[in-house]
Design an enzyme around this catalytic site. Sequence first.
Site, mmCIF file in Angstrom:
data_model
loop_
_atom_site.group_PDB
_atom_site.id
_atom_site.type_symbol
_atom_site.label_atom_id
_atom_site.label_comp_id
_atom_site.label_asym_id
_atom_site.label_seq_id
_atom_site.Cartn_x
_atom_site.Cartn_y
_atom_site.Cartn_z
ATOM 1 N N GLU A 13 0.867 -1.166 0.000
ATOM 2 C CA GLU A 13 0.000 0.000 0.000
ATOM 3 C C GLU A 13 0.913 1.227 0.000
ATOM 4 O O GLU A 13 1.793 1.335 0.850
ATOM 5 C CB GLU A 13 -0.887 0.016 1.256
ATOM 6 N N ARG B 18 5.340 -12.877 9.531
ATOM 7 C CA ARG B 18 5.945 -11.543 9.378
ATOM 8 C C ARG B 18 7.317 -11.532 10.010
ATOM 9 O O ARG B 18 7.521 -12.129 11.067
ATOM 10 C CB ARG B 18 5.146 -10.515 10.181
ATOM 11 N N LYS C 65 4.740 0.597 8.983
ATOM 12 C CA LYS C 65 4.829 1.893 8.319
ATOM 13 C C LYS C 65 4.208 2.990 9.177
ATOM 14 O O LYS C 65 4.688 4.112 9.206
ATOM 15 C CB LYS C 65 4.105 1.840 6.967
HETATM 16 P P1 ATP Z 1 2.741 -2.054 7.524
HETATM 17 O O1 ATP Z 1 2.032 -2.429 8.770
HETATM 18 O O2 ATP Z 1 4.165 -1.727 7.725
HETATM 19 O O3 ATP Z 1 1.992 -1.005 6.738
HETATM 20 P P2 ATP Z 1 1.579 -3.904 5.752
HETATM 21 O O4 ATP Z 1 1.587 -5.378 5.773
HETATM 22 O O5 ATP Z 1 0.298 -3.199 6.024
HETATM 23 O O6 ATP Z 1 2.740 -3.393 6.657
HETATM 24 P P3 ATP Z 1 1.687 -3.561 2.932
HETATM 25 O O7 ATP Z 1 2.121 -2.360 2.197
HETATM 26 O O8 ATP Z 1 0.285 -3.949 2.851
HETATM 27 O O9 ATP Z 1 2.145 -3.335 4.406
HETATM 28 O O10 ATP Z 1 2.612 -4.802 2.585
HETATM 29 C C1 ATP Z 1 2.968 -5.254 1.310
HETATM 30 C C2 ATP Z 1 3.431 -6.678 1.414
HETATM 31 O O11 ATP Z 1 4.539 -6.784 2.300
HETATM 32 C C3 ATP Z 1 2.326 -7.550 1.982
HETATM 33 O O12 ATP Z 1 2.206 -8.714 1.205
HETATM 34 C C4 ATP Z 1 2.782 -7.845 3.378
HETATM 35 O O13 ATP Z 1 2.328 -9.090 3.803
HETATM 36 C C5 ATP Z 1 4.306 -7.777 3.270
HETATM 37 N N1 ATP Z 1 4.876 -7.394 4.561
HETATM 38 C C6 ATP Z 1 4.646 -6.275 5.256
HETATM 39 N N2 ATP Z 1 5.303 -6.282 6.435
HETATM 40 C C7 ATP Z 1 5.981 -7.454 6.479
HETATM 41 C C8 ATP Z 1 6.840 -8.067 7.436
HETATM 42 N N3 ATP Z 1 7.144 -7.472 8.589
HETATM 43 N N4 ATP Z 1 7.365 -9.275 7.138
HETATM 44 C C9 ATP Z 1 7.085 -9.873 5.961
HETATM 45 N N5 ATP Z 1 6.280 -9.353 5.020
HETATM 46 C C10 ATP Z 1 5.730 -8.164 5.263
HETATM 47 MG MG MG Z 2 -0.936 -1.754 5.762
#
Ligand code: ATP
Ligand code: MG
Length: 560
Positions: free
Chosen positions: A37, A263, A273
């Site tokens: 995102e 994760r 983020k």
């Molecule tokens: P954040 O909470 O930092 O915003 P998110 O999962 O909401 O993380 P996205 O932008 O939706 O962030 O993530 C894009 C991809 O990266 C998704 O497929 C997510 O599963 C993966 N991802 C995000 N954080 C991690 C993590 N800590 N370890 C492994 N994969 C991750």
């Molecule tokens: Mg997110």
Amino acid sequence: MSTEHNAPSVSNFIRNIIEEDLAANRHQTIVTRFPPEPNGYLHVGHAKSICLNFGLARDFGGQCHLRMDDTNPEKESDEYVRSIQDSVRWLGFEWDGDVRYASDYFDALYAYAVELIQAGKAFVCDLDAEQMRAYRGGLTEPGRESPFRNRSIEENLDLFARMRAGEFADGSKTLRLKIDMASGNVNLRDPVIYRIRRAHHHRTGDTWCIYPMYDYTHCISDALERVTHSLCTLEFEDHRPLYDWVLDEISIDNHPRQYEFSRLELLYALTSKRKLNALVTDGLVDGWDDPRMPTIEGMRRRGYSPAGVQLFAQRIGVSKSENIIDMSVLEGAVRETLESEAPRVIAVLNPLKVTLVNYAEGVSGSRSAPFHPHHPEFGERLVPLSREIWIEQDDFAEEPPAGWQRLRPGGEVRLRYSYVMRCEEVVKDESGRVIELKCSLDHETLGQNPVGRKVKGVIHWLSAEHAIEAEVRLYDRLFTEPRPDAVRGEYGEYVDFRQFLNPASFATVTAWVEPVVQSAPAETRYQFERLGYFVTDRYLHSAARPVFNRTVALRDAWQK
Ligand code: ATP
Ligand code: MG
């Protein structure tokens, strides 16, 4: 000095699934995707996901898409979109085709929603957020059906069209799936798939005032892109039945499979983020690319190499069990790749002046030294000597501890790539601080052992006449707590992670470096002998004003 370093692939359960799918001819080729995102910069957790998704496509000769999952207009921006692309490329990957956007599918998503309404599988609901929460039930008690659940198909079609046309206020209506309010899985209790939100979208502008929800958008986007294996983190495990439900109920001709892995959580860092954004907006760090940030841009600026981050991703593996990793694993991987990638030069960070009392032009010589002991192809440079040199303050002790091999009054050390030197006199200021040493060279020791005695210590140094000044930025861990966002207070409440910022995480020193580094472009990585790995700063470094960031020390200072 190449940064190409394709870490060999280590097996994991997802690889096994793909191998079986290919062997059984369920797919001729695979398509994966990385779907961030664009609401912030990518972090080390995303790096894990990038290495997994792009790595699989590379290893199995398939494709990996980069898709911006842009369904929350308020939080998303083009700045983030650009930075995400830069980060993926910097890590060494390239997506297949153009960058894709969930917003490219808004028309298709709308059409599928109409289809669901026509099939009696979706309805327009007038409950507000609070009412909806009350109707949802809890983990142990079923939810209640919305009083609007039995609207006619005609009425739903009409209301949904008017939602889109902007007839209703934000939040006053939603489109919901008609699944099962008694389901043990809360995600299946008539989830909302559209909400009204008058927000300017970074790509579609004001075309839409209704936006689709993540779960609904994600599965359809995957299917439209003919993704074969949709990989996400474990918190989406309970969403998989919804992912499958939507794809089963609409008229789409393929059905990607979702697989979940754990994760990455990196100790002494944050992998969210939202929380990283808080550090940036509160001015607690110097932007998303502050070298202390666990963002990909931060790691890049810190001097980590793509190969180091890839090696790290390989080491931490992919599984469903907890993935809490110490910072030393990341730093270790970075160190390991830099060890053979980075040319070695000399820098003195805390200089102490030494006057060589018997230095004499023509008598005292200079030597040439290789940039790397195991990589002659890196070349050599002259290490000039002059009457005044700089050594590290740490390398001299007036009253040294037992076992000291560095310089002491009356003692000898080898100057790296040069002579053996004896400390003849210690010069102090009025306060008793050592401000200079007067030393003598043993002129018989250039490239030769001294006669009749052993000199064990070797220290680094620089000719004062030749050395150039540089700003060196010393970074350390950003937090003092291993899990800064998991600390609880007296009443079990979470303590604000901003309280655990490490005040010693950043310091600047004025140092001396070899002249040869002056012409280095930004983002050149070096080992400063005996000190660690350093990189010329991506933005601040210039020949007129060299600026280095410390990437990582040679040894792990945090180890007990
Ligand atoms: P954040 O909470 O930092 O915003 P998110 O999962 O909401 O993380 P996205 O932008 O939706 O962030 O993530 C894009 C991809 O990266 C998704 O497929 C997510 O599963 C993966 N991802 C995000 N954080 C991690 C993590 N800590 N370890 C492994 N994969 C991750
Ligand atoms: Mg997110």
